[in-house]
Motif scaffolding. Structure first.
Motif, mmCIF file in Angstrom:
data_model
loop_
_atom_site.group_PDB
_atom_site.id
_atom_site.type_symbol
_atom_site.label_atom_id
_atom_site.label_comp_id
_atom_site.label_asym_id
_atom_site.label_seq_id
_atom_site.Cartn_x
_atom_site.Cartn_y
_atom_site.Cartn_z
ATOM 1 N N LEU A 103 44.319 34.505 34.299
ATOM 2 C CA LEU A 103 43.222 35.559 34.825
ATOM 3 C C LEU A 103 42.290 35.443 33.653
ATOM 4 O O LEU A 103 40.936 35.265 34.043
ATOM 5 N N PRO A 104 42.637 35.723 32.207
ATOM 6 C CA PRO A 104 41.837 35.730 31.420
ATOM 7 C C PRO A 104 40.803 34.487 31.003
ATOM 8 O O PRO A 104 39.598 34.359 30.923
ATOM 9 N N ASN A 105 41.399 33.293 31.597
ATOM 10 C CA ASN A 105 40.383 31.954 31.539
ATOM 11 C C ASN A 105 39.562 32.079 32.498
ATOM 12 O O ASN A 105 38.446 31.655 32.362
ATOM 13 N N VAL A 106 40.083 32.450 33.722
ATOM 14 C CA VAL A 106 38.912 32.695 34.874
ATOM 15 C C VAL A 106 37.940 33.536 34.515
ATOM 16 O O VAL A 106 36.649 33.495 34.877
ATOM 17 N N GLU A 107 38.321 34.734 33.819
ATOM 18 C CA GLU A 107 37.317 35.732 33.586
ATOM 19 C C GLU A 107 36.315 35.177 32.365
ATOM 20 O O GLU A 107 35.248 35.329 32.434
ATOM 21 N N LYS A 108 36.827 34.156 31.401
ATOM 22 C CA LYS A 108 36.018 33.787 30.531
ATOM 23 C C LYS A 108 34.962 32.704 31.012
ATOM 24 O O LYS A 108 33.943 32.723 30.692
ATOM 25 N N TYR A 109 35.478 31.882 32.096
ATOM 26 C CA TYR A 109 34.593 30.902 33.045
ATOM 27 C C TYR A 109 33.507 31.764 33.396
ATOM 28 O O TYR A 109 32.217 31.303 33.638
ATOM 29 N N LEU A 110 33.779 32.625 34.198
ATOM 30 C CA LEU A 110 32.631 33.343 34.950
ATOM 31 C C LEU A 110 31.837 34.037 34.022
ATOM 32 O O LEU A 110 30.661 34.218 34.144
ATOM 33 N N ARG A 111 32.206 34.684 32.970
ATOM 34 C CA ARG A 111 31.329 35.395 31.829
ATOM 35 C C ARG A 111 30.346 34.077 31.218
ATOM 36 O O ARG A 111 29.090 34.414 31.050
ATOM 37 N N ILE A 112 31.042 32.833 31.127
ATOM 38 C CA ILE A 112 30.261 31.914 30.597
ATOM 39 C C ILE A 112 28.945 31.587 31.788
ATOM 40 O O ILE A 112 27.833 31.354 31.371
ATOM 41 N N ARG A 113 29.393 31.698 32.920
ATOM 42 C CA ARG A 113 28.532 31.332 33.977
ATOM 43 C C ARG A 113 27.548 32.419 34.249
ATOM 44 O O ARG A 113 26.537 32.369 35.034
ATOM 45 N N GLY A 114 27.640 33.642 33.520
ATOM 46 C CA GLY A 114 26.823 34.745 33.699
ATOM 47 C C GLY A 114 27.119 35.549 34.885
ATOM 48 O O GLY A 114 26.134 36.296 35.234
ATOM 49 N N VAL A 115 28.015 35.509 35.377
ATOM 50 C CA VAL A 115 28.590 36.587 36.527
ATOM 51 C C VAL A 115 29.087 37.854 35.882
ATOM 52 O O VAL A 115 29.779 38.121 34.839
ATOM 53 N N GLU A 116 28.452 38.883 36.460
ATOM 54 C CA GLU A 116 28.666 40.339 36.366
ATOM 55 C C GLU A 116 29.717 40.648 36.852
ATOM 56 O O GLU A 116 29.922 40.638 38.002
ATOM 57 N N LEU A 117 30.937 41.202 36.172
ATOM 58 C CA LEU A 117 32.361 41.439 36.728
ATOM 59 C C LEU A 117 32.317 42.961 36.631
ATOM 60 O O LEU A 117 32.152 43.831 35.418
ATOM 61 N N GLU A 118 32.801 43.618 37.833
ATOM 62 C CA GLU A 118 33.054 44.959 37.960
ATOM 63 C C GLU A 118 34.443 45.514 37.213
ATOM 64 O O GLU A 118 35.431 44.391 37.606
ATOM 65 N N GLU A 119 34.566 46.320 36.462
ATOM 66 C CA GLU A 119 36.049 46.672 35.864
ATOM 67 C C GLU A 119 36.786 47.489 36.917
ATOM 68 O O GLU A 119 37.975 47.062 36.841
ATOM 69 N N ASN A 120 36.168 48.515 37.071
ATOM 70 C CA ASN A 120 36.888 49.455 38.371
ATOM 71 C C ASN A 120 36.631 48.994 39.606
ATOM 72 O O ASN A 120 35.448 49.513 40.209
ATOM 73 N N ILE A 121 37.347 48.549 40.435
ATOM 74 C CA ILE A 121 37.216 47.938 41.672
ATOM 75 C C ILE A 121 38.351 48.250 42.605
ATOM 76 O O ILE A 121 39.374 48.518 42.186
ATOM 77 N N SER A 122 37.892 48.063 43.744
ATOM 78 C CA SER A 122 38.611 48.584 44.913
ATOM 79 C C SER A 122 38.803 47.240 45.786
ATOM 80 O O SER A 122 37.970 46.483 45.994
ATOM 81 N N LEU A 123 39.683 47.498 46.694
ATOM 82 C CA LEU A 123 39.825 46.254 47.708
ATOM 83 C C LEU A 123 38.714 46.055 48.587
ATOM 84 O O LEU A 123 38.145 44.949 49.055
ATOM 85 N N GLU A 124 38.313 47.226 49.240
ATOM 86 C CA GLU A 124 37.030 47.251 49.916
ATOM 87 C C GLU A 124 35.842 46.799 49.347
ATOM 88 O O GLU A 124 35.035 45.898 49.841
ATOM 89 N N TYR A 125 35.780 46.944 48.034
ATOM 90 C CA TYR A 125 34.416 46.529 47.188
ATOM 91 C C TYR A 125 34.586 45.006 47.181
ATOM 92 O O TYR A 125 33.653 44.343 47.367
ATOM 93 N N VAL A 126 35.732 44.733 47.051
ATOM 94 C CA VAL A 126 35.790 43.163 46.518
ATOM 95 C C VAL A 126 35.665 42.237 48.062
ATOM 96 O O VAL A 126 34.911 41.336 47.756
ATOM 97 N N GLU A 127 36.180 42.893 49.093
ATOM 98 C CA GLU A 127 35.971 42.064 50.350
ATOM 99 C C GLU A 127 34.498 41.990 50.903
ATOM 100 O O GLU A 127 33.565 41.080 51.260
ATOM 101 N N GLN A 128 33.753 43.236 50.524
ATOM 102 C CA GLN A 128 32.322 43.138 50.702
ATOM 103 C C GLN A 128 31.483 42.563 49.949
ATOM 104 O O GLN A 128 30.493 41.721 50.315
ATOM 105 N N GLN A 129 31.881 42.284 48.388
ATOM 106 C CA GLN A 129 31.152 41.366 47.617
ATOM 107 C C GLN A 129 31.412 40.091 47.582
ATOM 108 O O GLN A 129 30.466 39.068 47.591
ATOM 109 N N LEU A 130 32.522 39.674 48.222
ATOM 110 C CA LEU A 130 33.094 38.246 48.371
ATOM 111 C C LEU A 130 32.411 37.604 49.421
ATOM 112 O O LEU A 130 32.406 36.200 49.525
ATOM 113 N N THR A 131 32.104 38.330 50.280
ATOM 114 C CA THR A 131 31.754 37.657 51.902
ATOM 115 C C THR A 131 30.562 37.348 51.546
ATOM 116 O O THR A 131 29.322 38.068 51.710
#
Length: 119
Positions: free
Chosen positions: A75-103
């Protein structure tokens, strides 16, 4: 426009972070969950997943089973890749938020994405 690797990496990051998965998981299970959230994609196959995971250096360990492959995500490598790509990551997240954002279908630019795919 986001590329396929970034879309899939974002899914991986949130899916594993929310569910707290730290053990081995079958690639087929990852495939099924992604298809459940996003729908069928012509580019998205189990083989594509394996190549993508290798490209983004997300595999901590891997083992071949009689039916498929199990992996442990780094997971740290996935996070590193996303930060390099400029993706804003949420720290405190819920399952509902994830499903809403991923779709992708629910995003404001969904129609633009569909038009670009059809061209």
């Amino acid at each position: 426009m986001e590329d396929h690797d970034t879309i899939f990496s974002t899914f991986l990051y949130y899916y594993f972070k929310v569910n707290g998965i730290e053990e081995m998981i079958k690639i087929q299970k990852i495939y099924q969950k992604f298809v459940e959230l996003e729908g069928e994609k012509d580019w998205f196959t189990n083989e594509w997943i394996g190549r993508c995971l290798k490209r983004i250096n997300a595999i901590k360990s891997k083992r071949r089973l009689s039916k498929g492959v199990e992996i442990e995500i780094n997971l740290p490598n996935v996070e590193k890749y996303l930060r390099i790509r400029g993706v804003e990551l949420e720290e405190n997240i819920s399952l509902e938020y994830v499903e809403q954002q991923l779709t992708l279908k629910d995003r404001p630019d969904a129609e633009d994405r569909q038009e670009a795919r059809e061209k």
